[in-house]
Design a protein around this motif. Structure first.
Motif, PDB file in Angstrom:
ATOM      1  N   THR A  23      -2.928 -65.384  73.743  1.00  0.00           N
ATOM      2  CA  THR A  23      -1.693 -65.091  74.464  1.00  0.00           C
ATOM      3  C   THR A  23      -1.870 -65.399  75.934  1.00  0.00           C
ATOM      4  N   ALA A  24      -0.778 -65.449  76.646  1.00  0.00           N
ATOM      5  CA  ALA A  24      -0.847 -65.711  78.079  1.00  0.00           C
ATOM      6  C   ALA A  24      -1.696 -64.660  78.778  1.00  0.00           C
ATOM      7  N   GLY A  25      -1.651 -63.423  78.293  1.00  0.00           N
ATOM      8  CA  GLY A  25      -2.437 -62.356  78.898  1.00  0.00           C
ATOM      9  C   GLY A  25      -3.929 -62.618  78.834  1.00  0.00           C
ATOM     10  N   ASP A  26      -4.391 -63.268  77.754  1.00  0.00           N
ATOM     11  CA  ASP A  26      -5.811 -63.564  77.604  1.00  0.00           C
ATOM     12  C   ASP A  26      -6.308 -64.492  78.703  1.00  0.00           C
ATOM     13  N   ARG A  27      -5.511 -65.491  79.041  1.00  0.00           N
ATOM     14  CA  ARG A  27      -5.940 -66.479  80.027  1.00  0.00           C
ATOM     15  C   ARG A  27      -5.999 -65.883  81.423  1.00  0.00           C
ATOM     16  N   THR A  28      -5.357 -64.772  81.632  1.00  0.00           N
ATOM     17  CA  THR A  28      -5.361 -64.170  82.963  1.00  0.00           C
ATOM     18  C   THR A  28      -6.529 -63.214  83.150  1.00  0.00           C
ATOM     19  N   VAL A  29      -7.339 -63.025  82.116  1.00  0.00           N
ATOM     20  CA  VAL A  29      -8.464 -62.099  82.195  1.00  0.00           C
ATOM     21  C   VAL A  29      -9.755 -62.891  82.361  1.00  0.00           C
ATOM     22  N   ARG A  30     -10.559 -62.484  83.332  1.00  0.00           N
ATOM     23  CA  ARG A  30     -11.827 -63.155  83.603  1.00  0.00           C
ATOM     24  C   ARG A  30     -12.971 -62.196  83.334  1.00  0.00           C
ATOM     25  N   ALA A  58     -28.500 -51.043  86.801  1.00  0.00           N
ATOM     26  CA  ALA A  58     -29.747 -51.208  86.049  1.00  0.00           C
ATOM     27  C   ALA A  58     -29.594 -51.869  84.683  1.00  0.00           C
ATOM     28  N   ARG A  59     -28.386 -52.125  84.230  1.00  0.00           N
ATOM     29  CA  ARG A  59     -28.158 -52.758  82.938  1.00  0.00           C
ATOM     30  C   ARG A  59     -27.350 -54.037  83.160  1.00  0.00           C
ATOM     31  N   GLU A  60     -27.287 -54.861  82.128  1.00  0.00           N
ATOM     32  CA  GLU A  60     -26.469 -56.069  82.216  1.00  0.00           C
ATOM     33  C   GLU A  60     -25.041 -55.666  81.869  1.00  0.00           C
ATOM     34  N   THR A  61     -24.298 -55.307  82.888  1.00  0.00           N
ATOM     35  CA  THR A  61     -22.936 -54.801  82.721  1.00  0.00           C
ATOM     36  C   THR A  61     -21.941 -55.880  83.118  1.00  0.00           C
ATOM     37  N   TRP A  62     -20.962 -56.072  82.251  1.00  0.00           N
ATOM     38  CA  TRP A  62     -19.899 -57.063  82.456  1.00  0.00           C
ATOM     39  C   TRP A  62     -18.557 -56.353  82.471  1.00  0.00           C
ATOM     40  N   VAL A  63     -17.617 -56.901  83.220  1.00  0.00           N
ATOM     41  CA  VAL A  63     -16.257 -56.374  83.225  1.00  0.00           C
ATOM     42  C   VAL A  63     -15.278 -57.494  82.919  1.00  0.00           C
ATOM     43  N   ALA A  64     -14.141 -57.104  82.373  1.00  0.00           N
ATOM     44  CA  ALA A  64     -12.997 -57.993  82.202  1.00  0.00           C
ATOM     45  C   ALA A  64     -11.992 -57.582  83.271  1.00  0.00           C
ATOM     46  N   ARG A  65     -11.615 -58.545  84.102  1.00  0.00           N
ATOM     47  CA  ARG A  65     -10.662 -58.269  85.181  1.00  0.00           C
ATOM     48  C   ARG A  65      -9.379 -59.049  84.931  1.00  0.00           C
ATOM     49  N   ALA A  66      -8.281 -58.330  84.994  1.00  0.00           N
ATOM     50  CA  ALA A  66      -6.964 -58.958  84.851  1.00  0.00           C
ATOM     51  C   ALA A  66      -6.620 -59.681  86.149  1.00  0.00           C
ATOM     52  N   ALA A  67      -5.596 -60.515  86.092  1.00  0.00           N
ATOM     53  CA  ALA A  67      -5.180 -61.297  87.255  1.00  0.00           C
ATOM     54  C   ALA A  67      -4.835 -60.415  88.453  1.00  0.00           C
ATOM     55  N   ASP A  68      -4.348 -59.207  88.181  1.00  0.00           N
ATOM     56  CA  ASP A  68      -3.996 -58.305  89.283  1.00  0.00           C
ATOM     57  C   ASP A  68      -5.210 -57.578  89.861  1.00  0.00           C
ATOM     58  N   GLY A  69      -6.410 -57.868  89.308  1.00  0.00           N
ATOM     59  CA  GLY A  69      -7.636 -57.261  89.817  1.00  0.00           C
ATOM     60  C   GLY A  69      -8.087 -56.032  89.068  1.00  0.00           C
ATOM     61  N   ASP A  70      -7.244 -55.511  88.170  1.00  0.00           N
ATOM     62  CA  ASP A  70      -7.624 -54.317  87.414  1.00  0.00           C
ATOM     63  C   ASP A  70      -8.745 -54.627  86.431  1.00  0.00           C
TER      64      ASP A  70
END
Length: 154
Positions: free
Chosen positions: A2-9, A56-68
């Motif tokens: 969906t379009a929402g997926d492409r806006t998440v990094r 201390a861990r390999e932590t990843w985040v998913a950020r939306a286009a608005d920065g959330d």
């Protein structure tokens, strides 16, 4: 997709992401596991993200286009230790992207634990090639909740 997926990094978490990542964890845990008693207060969860998981861990985040921050994943060696999405962001492929990233980062194989009551998580991980290899009575986890160990091998 969906379009929402492409806006998440997806990207490695920064210290400034710890509070938002903890917020995702808290909201997701409450929505997905309402009957599971948490052994840590909200403030303790936030401190754990701030002082342990992000630095201390390999932590990843998913950020939306608005920065959330809308998702968080933590790897510890071959263990997929945490994978939580903001409830309103579920079903948009972000979890799939996190699992693909985890497999890329740890191509020799992954393992994880999830609670027995979390049937949606079972379906999700099984769809991604994970196999249940162990069930416990929960005596080995902080929540004292029966759990399942899943393993993925390429």
């Amino acid at each position: 997709m969906t379009a929402g997926d492409r806006t998440v990094r997806l990207r490695r978490a920064l210290p400034s992401d710890a509070e938002a990542a903890a917020g995702v964890w808290l909201r997701s845990f409450a929505a997905a596991l309402p009957g599971v008693v948490r052994p840590r207060s909200d403030d303790e969860v936030r401190g754990h993200f701030r002082h342990v998981l992000v630095p201390a861990r390999e932590t990843w985040v998913a950020r939306a286009a608005d920065g959330d921050v809308v998702g968080v994943m933590v790897l510890e060696g071959e263990e997929l230790d945490q994978l939580y999405l903001a409830p309103e962001w579920r079903g948009r492929g972000i979890g799939d992207r996190f699992v693909a990233l985890a497999k890329e980062r740890v191509p020799e194989g992954l393992s994880l634990w999830t609670f027995q009551v979390n049937a949606p998580a079972h379906r999700f991980y099984e769809r991604h090639g994970f196999t249940a290899v162990e069930r416990t009575d929960g005596s080995g986890n902080e929540e004292r909740e029966p759990d399942v160990r899943y393993v993925w091998r390429p």
